[in-house]
Design a protein around this motif. Sequence first.
Motif, PDB file in Angstrom:
ATOM      1  N   PRO A  92     128.748  17.544  59.670  1.00 57.41           N
ATOM      2  CA  PRO A  92     128.576  18.753  58.868  1.00 57.41           C
ATOM      3  C   PRO A  92     129.535  18.876  57.690  1.00 57.41           C
ATOM      4  O   PRO A  92     129.149  19.318  56.613  1.00 57.41           O
ATOM      5  N   ARG A  93     130.781  18.455  57.847  1.00 57.40           N
ATOM      6  CA  ARG A  93     131.736  18.611  56.743  1.00 57.40           C
ATOM      7  C   ARG A  93     131.432  17.670  55.586  1.00 57.40           C
ATOM      8  O   ARG A  93     131.909  17.858  54.478  1.00 57.40           O
ATOM      9  N   GLN A  94     130.611  16.643  55.832  1.00 60.66           N
ATOM     10  CA  GLN A  94     130.219  15.732  54.763  1.00 60.66           C
ATOM     11  C   GLN A  94     128.940  16.188  54.061  1.00 60.66           C
ATOM     12  O   GLN A  94     128.640  15.729  52.971  1.00 60.66           O
ATOM     13  N   LEU A  95     128.183  17.071  54.694  1.00 58.70           N
ATOM     14  CA  LEU A  95     126.903  17.495  54.147  1.00 58.70           C
ATOM     15  C   LEU A  95     127.003  18.720  53.252  1.00 58.70           C
ATOM     16  O   LEU A  95     126.217  18.871  52.320  1.00 58.70           O
ATOM     17  N   ALA A  96     127.923  19.639  53.564  1.00 57.08           N
ATOM     18  CA  ALA A  96     128.020  20.874  52.794  1.00 57.08           C
ATOM     19  C   ALA A  96     129.445  21.405  52.848  1.00 57.08           C
ATOM     20  O   ALA A  96     130.204  21.088  53.755  1.00 57.08           O
ATOM     21  N   THR A  97     129.782  22.224  51.866  1.00 61.97           N
ATOM     22  CA  THR A  97     131.105  22.849  51.842  1.00 61.97           C
ATOM     23  C   THR A  97     131.082  24.108  52.698  1.00 61.97           C
ATOM     24  O   THR A  97     130.023  24.584  53.117  1.00 61.97           O
ATOM     25  N   HIS A  98     132.279  24.656  52.936  1.00 63.66           N
ATOM     26  CA  HIS A  98     132.386  25.883  53.718  1.00 63.66           C
ATOM     27  C   HIS A  98     131.620  27.025  53.055  1.00 63.66           C
ATOM     28  O   HIS A  98     130.958  27.820  53.729  1.00 63.66           O
ATOM     29  N   GLU A  99     131.681  27.098  51.740  1.00 68.65           N
ATOM     30  CA  GLU A  99     130.993  28.162  51.013  1.00 68.65           C
ATOM     31  C   GLU A  99     129.479  28.027  51.164  1.00 68.65           C
ATOM     32  O   GLU A  99     128.765  29.020  51.298  1.00 68.65           O
ATOM     33  N   GLU A 100     128.982  26.799  51.140  1.00 72.62           N
ATOM     34  CA  GLU A 100     127.537  26.590  51.307  1.00 72.62           C
ATOM     35  C   GLU A 100     127.082  26.984  52.711  1.00 72.62           C
ATOM     36  O   GLU A 100     126.021  27.581  52.884  1.00 72.62           O
ATOM     37  N   TYR A 101     127.900  26.662  53.724  1.00 71.54           N
ATOM     38  CA  TYR A 101     127.572  27.082  55.081  1.00 71.54           C
ATOM     39  C   TYR A 101     127.590  28.601  55.195  1.00 71.54           C
ATOM     40  O   TYR A 101     126.715  29.200  55.814  1.00 71.54           O
ATOM     41  N   SER A 102     128.597  29.246  54.592  1.00 74.36           N
ATOM     42  CA  SER A 102     128.690  30.712  54.654  1.00 74.36           C
ATOM     43  C   SER A 102     127.487  31.360  53.985  1.00 74.36           C
ATOM     44  O   SER A 102     126.909  32.312  54.515  1.00 74.36           O
ATOM     45  N   HIS A 103     127.111  30.853  52.829  1.00 71.66           N
ATOM     46  CA  HIS A 103     125.956  31.396  52.124  1.00 71.66           C
ATOM     47  C   HIS A 103     124.678  31.221  52.962  1.00 71.66           C
ATOM     48  O   HIS A 103     123.855  32.138  53.069  1.00 71.66           O
ATOM     49  N   GLY A 104     124.521  30.072  53.577  1.00 75.54           N
ATOM     50  CA  GLY A 104     123.352  29.829  54.420  1.00 75.54           C
ATOM     51  C   GLY A 104     123.314  30.755  55.619  1.00 75.54           C
ATOM     52  O   GLY A 104     122.266  31.298  55.968  1.00 75.54           O
ATOM     53  N   PHE A 105     124.466  30.968  56.249  1.00 79.17           N
ATOM     54  CA  PHE A 105     124.518  31.858  57.404  1.00 79.17           C
ATOM     55  C   PHE A 105     124.225  33.289  56.996  1.00 79.17           C
ATOM     56  O   PHE A 105     123.476  34.001  57.672  1.00 79.17           O
ATOM     57  N   LEU A 106     124.810  33.730  55.869  1.00 76.87           N
ATOM     58  CA  LEU A 106     124.613  35.106  55.439  1.00 76.87           C
ATOM     59  C   LEU A 106     123.172  35.374  55.007  1.00 76.87           C
ATOM     60  O   LEU A 106     122.728  36.520  55.037  1.00 76.87           O
ATOM     61  N   SER A 107     122.445  34.355  54.619  1.00 77.81           N
ATOM     62  CA  SER A 107     121.036  34.563  54.296  1.00 77.81           C
ATOM     63  C   SER A 107     120.149  34.397  55.534  1.00 77.81           C
ATOM     64  O   SER A 107     119.111  35.038  55.645  1.00 77.81           O
ATOM     65  N   LEU A 108     120.560  33.569  56.487  1.00 75.40           N
ATOM     66  CA  LEU A 108     119.761  33.340  57.683  1.00 75.40           C
ATOM     67  C   LEU A 108     119.862  34.504  58.663  1.00 75.40           C
ATOM     68  O   LEU A 108     118.861  34.921  59.242  1.00 75.40           O
ATOM     69  N   PHE A 109     121.056  35.036  58.864  1.00 72.57           N
ATOM     70  CA  PHE A 109     121.262  36.084  59.857  1.00 72.57           C
ATOM     71  C   PHE A 109     120.424  37.327  59.586  1.00 72.57           C
ATOM     72  O   PHE A 109     119.703  37.786  60.482  1.00 72.57           O
ATOM     73  N   PRO A 110     120.432  37.898  58.365  1.00 73.60           N
ATOM     74  CA  PRO A 110     119.573  39.079  58.122  1.00 73.60           C
ATOM     75  C   PRO A 110     118.080  38.741  58.236  1.00 73.60           C
ATOM     76  O   PRO A 110     117.299  39.567  58.710  1.00 73.60           O
ATOM     77  N   ASP A 111     117.695  37.542  57.831  1.00 77.51           N
ATOM     78  CA  ASP A 111     116.300  37.142  57.934  1.00 77.51           C
ATOM     79  C   ASP A 111     115.847  37.131  59.389  1.00 77.51           C
ATOM     80  O   ASP A 111     114.786  37.650  59.727  1.00 77.51           O
ATOM     81  N   ARG A 112     116.657  36.550  60.266  1.00 71.20           N
ATOM     82  CA  ARG A 112     116.314  36.511  61.691  1.00 71.20           C
ATOM     83  C   ARG A 112     116.308  37.915  62.287  1.00 71.20           C
ATOM     84  O   ARG A 112     115.501  38.227  63.147  1.00 71.20           O
ATOM     85  N   TRP A 113     117.223  38.748  61.847  1.00 72.99           N
ATOM     86  CA  TRP A 113     117.291  40.114  62.360  1.00 72.99           C
ATOM     87  C   TRP A 113     116.047  40.898  61.940  1.00 72.99           C
ATOM     88  O   TRP A 113     115.458  41.621  62.746  1.00 72.99           O
TER      89      TRP A 113
END
Length: 80
Positions: A55-76
Amino acid sequence: MPTLDMKLGVPLDQMSLVFFGSLALAVWLIYVFCQRKFAERSVTGSGDFIYQMLPRQLATHEEYSHGFLSLFPDRWLRSW
């Protein structure tokens, strides 16, 4: 048919506070004393295909955070 007097779980009585407090203290102690070891990299850089898929080679911490923040409300919202 015989019945077994089995109780699963932790009874919530006076000793349960001691149990959960001891459990939390044990987890905290493990974290404190092993924090430096957990922070060490298990694999150093290489041209190996598996290393490139970590995972650390595929995306940066900011990219993971952005993905999580968009995925979590969508799932909710989809759970409604």
